[in-house]
Scaffold this motif. Sequence first.
Motif, PDB file in Angstrom:
ATOM      1  N   LEU A   1       0.837  -1.208   0.000  1.00 21.88           N
ATOM      2  CA  LEU A   1       0.000   0.000   0.000  1.00 21.88           C
ATOM      3  C   LEU A   1       0.867   1.252   0.000  1.00 21.88           C
ATOM      4  N   GLN A   2       1.936   1.233   0.764  1.00 29.73           N
ATOM      5  CA  GLN A   2       2.844   2.390   0.768  1.00 29.73           C
ATOM      6  C   GLN A   2       3.485   2.589  -0.594  1.00 29.73           C
ATOM      7  N   ALA A   3       3.811   1.473  -1.275  1.00 28.50           N
ATOM      8  CA  ALA A   3       4.416   1.587  -2.608  1.00 28.50           C
ATOM      9  C   ALA A   3       3.418   2.097  -3.627  1.00 28.50           C
ATOM     10  N   VAL A   4       2.124   1.812  -3.410  1.00 27.83           N
ATOM     11  CA  VAL A   4       1.082   2.298  -4.327  1.00 27.83           C
ATOM     12  C   VAL A   4       0.782   3.774  -4.067  1.00 27.83           C
ATOM     13  N   GLY A   5       1.115   4.264  -2.887  1.00 30.52           N
ATOM     14  CA  GLY A   5       0.786   5.633  -2.476  1.00 30.52           C
ATOM     15  C   GLY A   5       1.165   6.706  -3.476  1.00 30.52           C
ATOM     16  N   PRO A   6       2.374   6.661  -4.078  1.00 31.21           N
ATOM     17  CA  PRO A   6       2.735   7.735  -5.028  1.00 31.21           C
ATOM     18  C   PRO A   6       1.776   7.892  -6.198  1.00 31.21           C
TER      19      PRO A   6
ATOM     20  N   ASN B   1      13.083  -5.565  -1.405  1.00 32.55           N
ATOM     21  CA  ASN B   1      12.979  -4.107  -1.448  1.00 32.55           C
ATOM     22  C   ASN B   1      11.654  -3.755  -2.122  1.00 32.55           C
ATOM     23  N   ILE B   2      10.577  -3.921  -1.351  1.00 30.33           N
ATOM     24  CA  ILE B   2       9.245  -3.706  -1.914  1.00 30.33           C
ATOM     25  C   ILE B   2       9.046  -2.252  -2.303  1.00 30.33           C
ATOM     26  N   ALA B   3       9.845  -1.343  -1.754  1.00 28.60           N
ATOM     27  CA  ALA B   3       9.703   0.082  -2.111  1.00 28.60           C
ATOM     28  C   ALA B   3       9.942   0.326  -3.598  1.00 28.60           C
ATOM     29  N   MET B   4      10.702  -0.592  -4.245  1.00 25.81           N
ATOM     30  CA  MET B   4      10.947  -0.457  -5.673  1.00 25.81           C
ATOM     31  C   MET B   4       9.670  -0.643  -6.495  1.00 25.81           C
ATOM     32  N   LEU B   5       8.633  -1.161  -5.848  1.00 26.84           N
ATOM     33  CA  LEU B   5       7.355  -1.350  -6.540  1.00 26.84           C
ATOM     34  C   LEU B   5       6.798  -0.005  -7.031  1.00 26.84           C
ATOM     35  N   SER B   6       7.086   1.076  -6.317  1.00 32.15           N
ATOM     36  CA  SER B   6       6.589   2.402  -6.715  1.00 32.15           C
ATOM     37  C   SER B   6       7.116   2.782  -8.092  1.00 32.15           C
ATOM     38  N   GLN B   7       8.399   2.547  -8.339  1.00 36.24           N
ATOM     39  CA  GLN B   7       8.959   2.882  -9.638  1.00 36.24           C
ATOM     40  C   GLN B   7       8.353   2.030 -10.747  1.00 36.24           C
ATOM     41  N   VAL B   8       8.098   0.753 -10.439  1.00 31.92           N
ATOM     42  CA  VAL B   8       7.488  -0.144 -11.432  1.00 31.92           C
ATOM     43  C   VAL B   8       6.101   0.359 -11.788  1.00 31.92           C
ATOM     44  N   LEU B   9       5.340   0.787 -10.790  1.00 34.27           N
ATOM     45  CA  LEU B   9       3.984   1.255 -11.039  1.00 34.27           C
ATOM     46  C   LEU B   9       3.983   2.548 -11.854  1.00 34.27           C
ATOM     47  N   LEU B  10       4.903   3.454 -11.556  1.00 33.00           N
ATOM     48  CA  LEU B  10       4.951   4.726 -12.276  1.00 33.00           C
ATOM     49  C   LEU B  10       5.320   4.529 -13.747  1.00 33.00           C
TER      50      LEU B  10
ATOM     51  N   LEU C   1      -8.568   6.358  -7.646  1.00 29.67           N
ATOM     52  CA  LEU C   1      -7.748   5.168  -7.433  1.00 29.67           C
ATOM     53  C   LEU C   1      -8.359   4.346  -6.308  1.00 29.67           C
ATOM     54  N   LYS C   2      -8.720   3.114  -6.604  1.00 33.83           N
ATOM     55  CA  LYS C   2      -9.298   2.213  -5.609  1.00 33.83           C
ATOM     56  C   LYS C   2      -8.448   0.952  -5.528  1.00 33.83           C
ATOM     57  N   VAL C   3      -8.295   0.479  -4.320  1.00 34.87           N
ATOM     58  CA  VAL C   3      -7.539  -0.755  -4.082  1.00 34.87           C
ATOM     59  C   VAL C   3      -8.468  -1.771  -3.435  1.00 34.87           C
ATOM     60  N   ARG C   4      -8.511  -2.933  -4.002  1.00 35.14           N
ATOM     61  CA  ARG C   4      -9.313  -4.025  -3.440  1.00 35.14           C
ATOM     62  C   ARG C   4      -8.386  -5.200  -3.137  1.00 35.14           C
TER      63      ARG C   4
ATOM     64  N   VAL D   1      -1.404   6.409   4.586  1.00 27.16           N
ATOM     65  CA  VAL D   1      -0.727   6.557   3.294  1.00 27.16           C
ATOM     66  C   VAL D   1      -1.331   7.701   2.501  1.00 27.16           C
ATOM     67  N   GLY D   2      -2.610   7.972   2.656  1.00 29.56           N
ATOM     68  CA  GLY D   2      -3.256   9.043   1.937  1.00 29.56           C
ATOM     69  C   GLY D   2      -4.511   8.637   1.203  1.00 29.56           C
ATOM     70  N   PHE D   3      -4.919   7.386   1.341  1.00 33.79           N
ATOM     71  CA  PHE D   3      -6.142   6.935   0.699  1.00 33.79           C
ATOM     72  C   PHE D   3      -7.347   7.494   1.448  1.00 33.79           C
ATOM     73  N   SER D   4      -8.376   7.790   0.719  1.00 33.71           N
ATOM     74  CA  SER D   4      -9.614   8.236   1.367  1.00 33.71           C
ATOM     75  C   SER D   4     -10.336   7.037   1.972  1.00 33.71           C
ATOM     76  N   ARG D   5     -11.240   7.330   2.885  1.00 31.13           N
ATOM     77  CA  ARG D   5     -11.969   6.246   3.540  1.00 31.13           C
ATOM     78  C   ARG D   5     -12.842   5.511   2.495  1.00 31.13           C
ATOM     79  N   GLY D   6     -12.727   4.211   2.459  1.00 35.22           N
ATOM     80  CA  GLY D   6     -13.467   3.391   1.504  1.00 35.22           C
ATOM     81  C   GLY D   6     -12.721   3.105   0.225  1.00 35.22           C
ATOM     82  N   ALA D   7     -11.559   3.771   0.042  1.00 33.96           N
ATOM     83  CA  ALA D   7     -10.777   3.518  -1.172  1.00 33.96           C
ATOM     84  C   ALA D   7     -10.079   2.162  -1.117  1.00 33.96           C
ATOM     85  N   VAL D   8      -9.776   1.713   0.079  1.00 30.54           N
ATOM     86  CA  VAL D   8      -9.117   0.408   0.268  1.00 30.54           C
ATOM     87  C   VAL D   8     -10.076  -0.493   1.033  1.00 30.54           C
ATOM     88  N   GLU D   9     -10.494  -1.576   0.425  1.00 31.32           N
ATOM     89  CA  GLU D   9     -11.424  -2.521   1.054  1.00 31.32           C
ATOM     90  C   GLU D   9     -11.003  -3.953   0.737  1.00 31.32           C
ATOM     91  N   HIS D  10     -11.526  -4.839   1.556  1.00 31.29           N
ATOM     92  CA  HIS D  10     -11.270  -6.258   1.357  1.00 31.29           C
ATOM     93  C   HIS D  10     -12.398  -6.895   0.540  1.00 31.29           C
TER      94      HIS D  10
END
Length: 860
Positions: free
Chosen positions: A181-186, A300-309, A201-204, A225-234
């Motif tokens: 979730l932190q890596a998706v934050g950017p 190094n899961i933080a590298m996921l941010s660069q992959v997503l961008l 942006l919604k995460v399920r 991280v900065g997601f609004s309420r309800g943006a991240v759900e199971h």
Amino acid sequence: QVFSFEDGPCSSIWSTIGIPVEILPVDTKLLTSMDWLDYDGMLVNSIEARPVFSSLLQEPFKSVPVIWTVHETSLAHCIREYKSSGMTQILGGWQEVFSRANVIVFPNYILPVMYAAFDSGNYFVIPGSPAPAFQADRFIAKNYDKDVRISLSLGPRDFVIAMVGSQFSYDGLLMEEALVLQAVGPLLQQYPSENSTQTELKVRILTGNQTDKHRIALEAIALNVGFSRGAVEHVAVEDTDNLLAIANLVIYCSCLDEQSFPSVLVEAMILEKLVIAPDLGMITKYIDDGINGLLFPRKNIAMLSQVLLQVVSNGELSDLGKNIASVGKARAKDLMASEAIEGYAVLLENVIKFPSETLTPLTAGEIPLPLKQEWKWHLFEDVKHLYNVNESLADCKMLKKMDWHRNRKNDPHSITPKIDETFSAIAWKEERANRIMSAKMKLEEEYLKERSDQPRGTWEEVYRNVKRVDRMKNELHERDEKELERTGQPLCIYEPFYGEGTWPFLHQSSLYRGIGLSSKGRRFGADDIDASSRLPLLNSGYYRDILGEFGAFFALANRIDRIHKNSWIGFQSWRVTARKANLSKNAESAMLEAIQTQKHGDAFYFWVRMDQDPRNHANQDFWSLCDAINAGNCRLAVLEAFQRMYGLQLDGDLNSLPRMPNDGDTWSVMQSWVMPTRSFLEFVMFSRMFVDALDAQMYDKHHQTGHCILSLHRDKHCYSGVLELIVNVWAFHSARRMVYVNPETGAMQEQHPLEGRRGQMSIQWFSYATLKSMDEDLAEEADADHPDRRWLWPQTGEVVWQGLYERERTMRQQEKERRKQQTKDKIQRMKKRARQKTIGRYIKPPSDDAGRLNDTRTDS
């Protein structure tokens, strides 16, 4: 051969490749009327195929190899409910069925864990299946994207990231989800947070067993991280298809190193979704970074941010991401096809043992590469309604109902209650309470019976009562109708059987009589013969298997006059009845008429032809077929047996074997024939010596290793192929007429006419005088010399020779003389014993009444 309980859309595919599909009846009684020994192995493909195991759990079908593929989770979800409801009998039934299969195959590693309660050490996992591809295509065919988005609380323009992970629960899962979730934050910077009319942006997160603490913690992390309420759900596992269908990209957030590629990623790739995953070994094996998916370092899961961008720009999936997803779709359908095909090939190679006459299939390493690189999708192109098939099989409620009816049906003391379709849990609780109460009452009755006064008597009274009951049994022996009818007919046909699985194939008329090769599995109330009690050799499991139906021949011939009173005797294998090749009523009547009128004299009648046998595809001659079904060594084994029997020196010359001409006529197979009882005893005399010679040359190796020259693999029925055909050799060369009886019409046709056999028969080896002389020599050796070597012949029947008769006559004469002498001695003792002389004569005094009468007369 393919069987199914119902006709489905894939039956046309089987027809296309030349394999017909036979629809099996759901009725268990009809299922038990199938001869599963016709098959070298069985592949079972659903838990709903459990009724088939009603036969496979019984002898003789326990030896049929079974590979059971289990891909449903419904039964696994019921296990906990069964345990909590106290349904131990149902659990035991499933445990027995799972234990029966030689191998239980699962398509992934989570199912063995779910079915751990039934594990008996036969679980095996072959990852890879076309099922995820069908599941994805089925969802695409439904095409209801709008409704799915509403059910998952998503807008029509939302950019959805699906986070999926391992099906196993483990420590560190929450931390991995938080890091992703932190890596998706950017990416949030590319989406307006307040304007709901724009793309958001919604995460399920796909999750299994989620706790409240886990959910609350993840919500807090998302807000941080900065997601609004309800943006991240199971999202529950049941909505996996829906989530993958509407997601823009899929992130595999688990760093647990598993043994196979996740099937959820296969389905996502088939749905043309961009897949981003950590560089785990089981993932890098199938995903090439930047080609059909994207990878990020797991350390190094933080590298996921660069992959997503790289693949998300301006709130949309970039062209690079779309191209990668497109390539992933093209490869995903056959992603693990080669591993799955090779896995099943290796499994079949190790489990299924083919007979010697079968063309052995290619090994796993010999399969051509084009045959295992991809699934045969072209076969499914023309199948209609394939994607409309209801995927969900039996749920827990239906399984309970099925198990309830099966359980009550198998209990003869129970009365099946009327159960509604809902099958409420109250009925189960009442049933459990009733059973507990019945058990308590039964226990109390036993205690009361033990404490009640029991009449006791002396040992002499008990002994007299027992003797009286035995005498009454002998005097009041009542014979049933079939036994009475059998005594008045010239023929009795015996049907050897072993185990309850053969019961449906046995006849009930007086013309037939069963003979059980083992004391276990005998029919209740039937007039069957216990072969093991007549021939103790059959108590040995080794010789019961090695002799097969020949054990029944030996058991009947052993003092045959005590049990068989008919002038003719016959045998019919239960497997002939299973193949619908048994005698019809017309054929039975025709044979009885031929026997009574002596139409063919001392004849050998048979009704199962060698030229129509499925094993004889090329219409081979006698010895060629015998070689084909005995690993090519039939002639060699028979030649060596004859050398041992007759003391010949043939030096391996196969031309010295008895001739079995290929004159256009046929021979008998499957031990189904009729002959005079006297001829049968002669055949058994020959067979005892032949089997003994076979055993002498093969016992040591076969008993120690399970291998013999008559089979390519380990075979406990090693001699069966030779013994099945040897009756033809004896009948032909002992100058018996061989007559084929059509089992349907009863029409008779003589085979190998006796008049044309001159110069072809080896009568000197098979004449009665020769066989009787050999039999007496063996009997004299067994009776007089008592050899201490392992010797099978004396155990296969009576040991009878002339010296034995003379010794018995001498013993009877000596016993008679001894009894005479005992009688004389007794008379002499009676004459010589001392007698005491009488002391004096006793005179009885007159009574008082007589004296008074005399006095009265005097006075008068």
